[in-house]
Design an enzyme around this catalytic site. Structure first.
Site, mmCIF file in Angstrom:
data_model
loop_
_atom_site.group_PDB
_atom_site.id
_atom_site.type_symbol
_atom_site.label_atom_id
_atom_site.label_comp_id
_atom_site.label_asym_id
_atom_site.label_seq_id
_atom_site.Cartn_x
_atom_site.Cartn_y
_atom_site.Cartn_z
ATOM 1 N N LYS A 1 0.841 -1.201 0.000
ATOM 2 C CA LYS A 1 0.000 0.000 0.000
ATOM 3 C C LYS A 1 0.881 1.257 0.000
ATOM 4 C CE LYS A 1 -3.512 2.334 2.745
ATOM 5 N NZ LYS A 1 -4.421 2.290 3.882
ATOM 6 N N GLU B 1 10.437 -4.755 4.594
ATOM 7 C CA GLU B 1 10.486 -6.159 4.190
ATOM 8 C C GLU B 1 10.192 -6.294 2.697
ATOM 9 O OE1 GLU B 1 8.878 -4.905 6.715
ATOM 10 O OE2 GLU B 1 9.085 -6.141 8.521
ATOM 11 N N GLY C 1 -4.959 -1.867 4.864
ATOM 12 C CA GLY C 1 -4.231 -3.037 4.360
ATOM 13 C C GLY C 1 -4.948 -4.343 4.654
ATOM 14 N N ARG C 2 -5.439 -4.486 5.875
ATOM 15 C CA ARG C 2 -6.066 -5.756 6.265
ATOM 16 C C ARG C 2 -7.478 -5.899 5.704
ATOM 17 N NH1 ARG C 2 -4.791 -2.385 10.297
ATOM 18 N NH2 ARG C 2 -6.411 -1.488 11.626
ATOM 19 N N GLU D 1 -5.071 -6.553 14.603
ATOM 20 C CA GLU D 1 -4.532 -5.239 14.226
ATOM 21 C C GLU D 1 -5.657 -4.200 14.270
ATOM 22 O OE1 GLU D 1 -2.628 -4.137 10.272
ATOM 23 O OE2 GLU D 1 -0.811 -4.512 11.426
ATOM 24 N N HIS E 1 -6.108 -33.210 17.556
ATOM 25 C CA HIS E 1 -5.004 -34.047 18.024
ATOM 26 C C HIS E 1 -3.859 -33.204 18.560
ATOM 27 C CE1 HIS E 1 -6.785 -37.784 16.598
ATOM 28 N NE2 HIS E 1 -7.334 -37.000 15.680
ATOM 29 N N LYS F 1 9.283 -0.798 14.391
ATOM 30 C CA LYS F 1 9.869 -0.470 13.078
ATOM 31 C C LYS F 1 10.967 0.582 13.239
ATOM 32 C CE LYS F 1 5.763 -0.956 10.097
ATOM 33 N NZ LYS F 1 4.801 -0.208 9.296
HETATM 34 O O1 F6P Z 1 2.968 -3.413 9.864
HETATM 35 C C1 F6P Z 1 1.730 -2.882 9.699
HETATM 36 C C2 F6P Z 1 1.298 -2.681 8.287
HETATM 37 O O2 F6P Z 1 1.195 -1.318 8.079
HETATM 38 C C3 F6P Z 1 -0.016 -3.384 8.029
HETATM 39 O O3 F6P Z 1 -1.089 -2.680 8.503
HETATM 40 C C4 F6P Z 1 0.020 -3.527 6.556
HETATM 41 O O4 F6P Z 1 -0.928 -4.447 6.108
HETATM 42 C C5 F6P Z 1 1.451 -3.965 6.371
HETATM 43 O O5 F6P Z 1 2.173 -3.205 7.308
HETATM 44 C C6 F6P Z 1 2.009 -3.809 5.003
HETATM 45 O O6 F6P Z 1 1.985 -2.483 4.572
HETATM 46 P P1 F6P Z 1 2.173 -2.097 3.058
HETATM 47 O O7 F6P Z 1 1.068 -2.729 2.266
HETATM 48 O O8 F6P Z 1 2.121 -0.614 3.028
HETATM 49 O O9 F6P Z 1 3.511 -2.626 2.615
#
Ligand code: F6P
Length: 550
Positions: A215, A221, A276-277, A362, A393, A513
């Site tokens: 987003k 990452e 995002g979620r 979240e 199990h 972060k």
């Molecule tokens: O770590 C939190 C977050 O902002 C989430 O809410 C989001 O889904 C994720 O990181 C990834 O963010 P982006 O889509 O901006 O890479």
């Protein structure tokens, strides 16, 4: 309801008469056993049910009676749930800390709907992106889109994390039955290089397409993995021009996409009013569309939309998300339950609990109300789970006989997508048996009557009175999946409205972060930089550095 009034004038939740009435009622019902509740009402299993969009919800095995439901519904009314819902559907900026509207419902609105944000109808933009996604996905699926060397694309890798990963992964697994089997999707999320290595080590870059999905397009990452992917692809393809054929972006941030080197002609956008979620049905679902095709993707959107309409229009007493939201709150706030177990009896839903973890926690893992007041009641429970029989199990022992109360959501389907002998009846008999065993247990008299020696009786007794919901649908289809996800989205919203919290921000992820950014140069430094952390962190970093040098 205007944004400025949301939450501002609300009395503290626990001071409301509707809350106090529930607290008083809890004192009465907390000691009543489900055995007694069922014995007192032979039609209970037909009465405490609701159905919508192909989902049948049996909530009779909850520690409630008609009065509980009446009081919970009254709480929802008293807390202004109806106004909150309307505010969301109307595009009000209900994400108050980020001053944003929350319009994931627009992502699945039919073409002829009008949903305005600041006076502009957003539905045409949504459909313009969906149409571009469809054209692109069908070109890749059919083999018309070729890689840099002219080879057909065989693997699509989605690089993203959090909401840019969990929804796509879950949907890919859930709808695998409907997927084009000669085009596989893989997912890279973790910054741990192992994730990238294992996803790519057996692939030919000439046949691989990357979706860089973020987003913000600033997530550490994702950008790290995307850079590694570009190097991996160019290493073999040897030409910068290959990027245009092997990389597309999904983002709200065109500037950062361009900076990264992806042509914005190959970008599929969405908007800051999609959390995002809550984004798996936006362009974030591009990998899902590659897998299942346009028609199935649109059927999934229809399922979402049908549940949105149900949520918006059904009376609360028959409203699935409202009922489920209220029941979750009932156990969290009045029975002190810490968690909810989500137990799909459907292998294709194996990633559904992981997906729900972000959606629920979240969203509602918050400690202050909309106006910043610290809450004096628990908010989101911890969601967790595994496919049902595997869980049986593993951890069901604790649910049956442990000391904690764990409300469960069982999810099952009447028809299997893979009929194999007796498998499906065996699977479903386990679902029905588990919810029955949890509710009714086995008394010590029953255990004794089986000839169990006295010393063993306590070990073999099941107290029962463990609550559960069962969601039963005919068959797992794209439409059903959309409805199921929207059911949980709106259940989460229902809880947030009553708790008076912002379900759409996530400030809690920021501190870690920022600290990681500070630690990075300290790990990499060839000399000994001054470590300004606590003694534990300093020592761990030093130890890591000394071992890393080897
Ligand atoms: O770590 C939190 C977050 O902002 C989430 O809410 C989001 O889904 C994720 O990181 C990834 O963010 P982006 O889509 O901006 O890479």
């Amino acid at each position: 309801m205007s944004v400025s009034t949301i939450g501002k004038t609300a009395p503290s939740l626990t001071q409301r008469d509707s809350w106090k009435a529930l607290a008083a009622h809890h004192e009465i019902i907390k000691d009543r056993h489900l055995r007694e509740l069922f014995a007192g009402d032979t039609k209970r299993g037909e009465r405490f049910v609701a159905e919508a969009v192909g989902l049948y919800l049996d909530y009779s095995k909850n520690r409630i009676d008609a009065e509980t439901v009446r009081l919970l519904l009254a709480l929802a009314e008293d807390c202004g749930l109806r106004d909150r819902m309307q505010a969301m559907f109307d595009g009000a900026k209900i994400n108050v800390t980020e001053k944003r509207a929350v319009l994931h419902i627009a992502l699945r609105a039919p073409r002829d709907t009008r949903i305005e944000l600041d006076g502009v109808d957003v539905v045409p933009e949504v459909h313009a992106v969906l149409d571009r996604m469809s054209v692109f996905a069908e070109r890749v699926r059919s083999g018309e889109w070729r890689g840099h060397t002219g080879k057909r694309i065989r693997t699509v890798i989605n690089i993203g994390i959090g909401g840019s990963d969990l929804g796509p992964v879950m949907a890919y697994e859930a709808l695998r039955h409907y997927s084009q089997r000669d085009l596989q999707c893989r997912f890279v999320s973790n910054v741990d290089g192992t994730d990238f290595f294992e996803a790519t080590h057996d692939l030919d870059p000439a046949e691989t397409l990357f979706i860089v999905c973020s987003k913000t397009f600033t997530t550490l990452e994702t950008l790290t993995n995307a850079r590694t992917a570009r190097a991996w692809a160019l290493d073999k393809l040897g030409d910068e021009k290959a990027v245009a054929k092997h990389f597309v972006a999904v983002s709200t941030n065109a500037d950062e996409v361009a900076k990264f080197g992806i042509d914005t002609a190959n970008m599929f956008g969405f908007w800051d009013w999609v959390g995002g979620r809550y984004s798996m049905d936006s362009a974030v679902g591009l990998s899902t569309m590659f897998a299942i095709g346009t028609e199935n993707f649109r059927a999934m959107l229809d399922g979402f939309h049908a549940m949105d309409e149900h949520f918006r229009s059904a009376p609360f007493a028959q409203n699935l998300p409202v009922l489920m939201g209220l029941l979750t709150l009932w156990y969290s706030n009045f029975f002190d339950a810490q968690t909810v177990a989500v137990l799909p009896y459907e292998q294709y839903l194996k990633r559904f609990p992981a997906y729900l973890q972000q959606l629920v926690m979240e969203s509602n893992g918050k400690h202050v109300t909309l106006d910043g007041t610290t809450v004096d009641y628990p908010t989101s429970p911890i969601f967790w789970g595994e496919p049902g029989t595997n869980g049986q199990h593993s951890f069901y022992q604790l649910i049956h006989q442990g000391t904690r109360l764990i409300p469960c959501d069982f999810i099952g389907f009447a028809q299997t997508l893979n009929p194999l002998g007796e498998h499906h009846d065996l699977l479903m008999s386990n679902l029905f048996a588990q919810s029955e065993a949890l509710a009714f247990g086995k008394t010590d008299a029953e255990v004794k009557a089986e000839g169990t020696p006295d010393w063993l009786v306590p070990h073999r007794t099941f107290e029962g009175n463990r609550p559960s919901n069962t969601i039963l649908a005919e068959r797992l289809t794209p439409h059903t999946l959309g409805a199921l996800v929207a059911l949980y989205e709106h259940s989460v919203f229902t809880q947030s409205a009553i708790w008076n919290i912002d379900a759409f921000d996530q400030w809690g992820v920021e501190l870690g972060k920022a600290l990681a950014q500070r630690v990075i140069p300290e790990l990499e430094s060839p000399t000994e930089p001054a470590l300004g952390h606590d003694s534990s962190t300093n020592t761990l970093i030093k130890r890591y550095r000394s071992l890393r040098k080897k």
